[in-house]
Motif scaffolding. Structure first.
Motif, short mmCIF file in Angstrom:
data_model
loop_
_atom_site.label_atom_id
_atom_site.label_comp_id
_atom_site.label_asym_id
_atom_site.label_seq_id
_atom_site.Cartn_x
_atom_site.Cartn_y
_atom_site.Cartn_z
N SER A 139 0.81 -1.22 0.00
CA SER A 139 0.00 0.00 0.00
C SER A 139 0.84 1.26 0.00
O SER A 139 0.35 2.35 -0.34
N ALA A 140 2.09 1.17 0.41
CA ALA A 140 2.99 2.33 0.39
C ALA A 140 4.43 1.83 0.32
O ALA A 140 4.76 0.78 0.87
N GLY A 141 5.29 2.57 -0.37
CA GLY A 141 6.69 2.19 -0.47
C GLY A 141 6.91 1.01 -1.40
O GLY A 141 6.23 0.87 -2.42
N ILE B 274 8.99 -4.68 5.90
CA ILE B 274 7.68 -4.13 5.57
C ILE B 274 6.73 -4.41 6.73
O ILE B 274 6.81 -5.46 7.38
N LEU B 275 5.85 -3.45 6.99
CA LEU B 275 4.91 -3.54 8.11
C LEU B 275 3.48 -3.62 7.59
O LEU B 275 3.15 -3.03 6.58
N GLY B 276 2.65 -4.33 8.34
CA GLY B 276 1.23 -4.32 8.06
C GLY B 276 0.66 -2.93 8.29
O GLY B 276 1.15 -2.18 9.16
N ASN C 143 -0.58 1.83 14.33
CA ASN C 143 -0.48 1.79 15.80
C ASN C 143 0.87 2.27 16.29
O ASN C 143 0.96 2.87 17.38
N LEU C 144 1.91 2.03 15.52
CA LEU C 144 3.25 2.44 15.90
C LEU C 144 3.55 3.88 15.50
O LEU C 144 4.45 4.51 16.04
N GLY C 145 2.77 4.39 14.55
CA GLY C 145 3.04 5.73 14.03
C GLY C 145 4.21 5.75 13.08
O GLY C 145 4.90 6.78 12.95
N ALA C 146 4.45 4.63 12.40
CA ALA C 146 5.61 4.51 11.51
C ALA C 146 5.20 4.78 10.07
O ALA C 146 4.08 4.47 9.66
N ARG C 147 6.12 5.33 9.30
CA ARG C 147 5.92 5.58 7.88
C ARG C 147 7.11 5.03 7.09
O ARG C 147 8.13 4.67 7.66
N VAL D 71 12.01 0.93 7.54
CA VAL D 71 10.70 0.56 7.01
C VAL D 71 10.73 0.81 5.51
O VAL D 71 10.75 1.96 5.05
N ARG D 72 10.73 -0.26 4.78
CA ARG D 72 10.82 -0.16 3.31
C ARG D 72 9.45 0.02 2.67
O ARG D 72 9.32 0.64 1.61
N GLY D 73 8.40 -0.50 3.32
CA GLY D 73 7.07 -0.38 2.76
C GLY D 73 6.00 -0.84 3.74
O GLY D 73 6.31 -1.39 4.80
#
Length: 411
Positions: A142-144, A156-158, A164-168, A191-193
């Motif tokens: 969805s991003a990255g 990559i993060l869900g 919830n973590l406030g990560a981009r 965080v790559r995506g």
């Protein structure tokens, strides 16, 4: 025709159907409507079956998984006791089996992820980036960008976990996890995506990272699962049987996707009950329609029935004529409904059916109508069987008429 009584009775039945055009047309429409309803509703559910099956396989299960015995039951308590080796003869046998496109290793673990002052728990899969790109077709970036072996510390993060973590994308985070020896270890990642799957609950807690980075974090080699992707889902059983015969049962357990897809299995069981209720309703509609048509026909043709019986027609011949009429109506209605239903299914599938996200899912979908041969045959068979059942009582009633009383209707 005189030499073949059955053919003669069939001709009489067909003539009666054609003669009673208005009433026959109403019966045919009722049967066709039932067949069309079953094809469209059943076809939509068949499409859901297929879509859910492929989404489940290509999101996180694969067609077949190879694990250590009892890992699925006890692996959470002691995951490092069930590791598979990075290279082995068993892995080569699995990779070389017919229909196997690829084998993707996965190392699963959990821990804590931190960004600034925020720290929350996660579940992670260490994967081979290139193989995972072929396996996880329903994982939407969805991003990255997705994982890449060119960036060994890119993860990559869900979507839910990132929110919830406030990560981009581009942020630096720290992963903390237990090691195989019982200690703690931490690595710093970028965080790559961000990604989303069909399951929102998974996206709220999941992250993925390259397998070498995961092994570095938990300080252990190997993987917990080998996921096999096949070239055709229908080949699952044959490959499953072959691998169970070739691989040592005491060392490895071969598990098909459907044994792990609890949500899919429960959904299929629920929809099968709904289809059963729908079939019952359609059967009742057809029975009432055909029974009413034949009963009205008997009342109008009482004198005619008395005349043919006086000319020597036996009671069982009268019964067969009315059963044949019902069979002809059921066949015409079934074939008509099948033809119209197939055309409607094709048109609706071309346009698509926009659907909102189901409970527990992260995104909606565009549905289609998938009419299988089994569904089409089932619909036509339902039309024929119900019309034949509906004809039994009216046909029996007509065959039991007294000749004298029936002839009085001619006056």
């Amino acid at each position: 025709m005189a030499n073949n009584p059955l053919l003669g009775e069939l001709a009489i039945a067909f003539r009666n159907v054609v003669r009673q055009r208005r009433r026959s047309a109403m019966a045919v429409v009722a049967v066709a409507f039932g067949v069309i309803s079953l094809l469209l509703a059943g076809g939509f559910i068949e499409w859901i079956y297929q879509a859910m099956r492929e989404d489940t396989i290509h999101s996180h299960l694969g067609h077949i998984q190879i694990v250590r015995p009892r890992y699925l039951d006890s692996g959470i308590a002691d995951p490092f006791a069930y590791l598979l080796p990075e290279q082995s003869q068993a892995r080569q046998l699995a990779e070389q089996a017919p229909h196997v496109r690829l084998l993707a290793p996965r190392l699963g673990f959990s821990g804590l992820i931190s960004r600034g002052d925020s720290t929350i728990s996660f579940v992670a899969d260490g994967v081979d980036p290139e193989k995972e790109a072929q396996l996880s077709r329903t994982l939407l970036i969805s991003a990255g960008e997705g994982l890449s072996s060119t960036e060994p510390k890119g993860i990559i993060l869900g979507d839910g976990l990132a929110a919830n973590l406030g990560a981009r994308v581009g942020d630096t985070v720290v992963l903390l996890a237990n090691t195989a020896s019982g200690g703690l270890n931490a690595v710093e990642c970028r965080v790559r995506g961000l990604f989303s799957t069909v399951t929102k609950a998974y996206d709220d807690a999941a992250l993925r990272l390259p397998l070498p980075l995961a092994q570095e974090l938990v300080r252990s080699k190997g993987a917990h699962r080998w996921l096999l992707l096949l070239d055709d889902t229908s080949a699952t059983e044959s490959v499953l049987t072959r691998l169970r015969q070739q691989l040592p049962e005491r060392e490895l357990e071969v598990v098909p996707w459907y044994a792990l897809a609890d949500f899919y299995n429960k959904t299929v069981a629920l929809f099968k009950k709904q289809v059963g209720v729908m079939k019952l309703i359609i059967a009742v509609i057809i029975v009432l329609s055909i029974s009413n048509t034949l009963t009205m026909g008997i009342m109008e043709r009482t004198g005619e029935i008395g005349t043919v019986m006086a000319l020597g027609f036996r009671r069982r011949s009268i019964l067969r004529v009315f059963v044949n009429e019902a069979a002809i109506l059921g066949l015409i209605g079934g074939v008509t409904g099948l033809a119209v239903g197939l055309l409607l299914a094709q048109g609706i599938s071309h346009v698509g059916i926009p659907m909102p996200p189901p409970p527990g899912m992260a995104r909606g979908f565009t549905g289609e109508i998938r009419v299988t041969f089994a569904l089409a045959a089932d619909a036509v068979a339902l039309a024929l069987v119900t019309t034949l059942l509906a004809s039994l009582y009216p046909a029996w009633k007509a065959s039991r008429m007294e000749i004298v009383n029936a002839l009085r209707h001619n006056r």
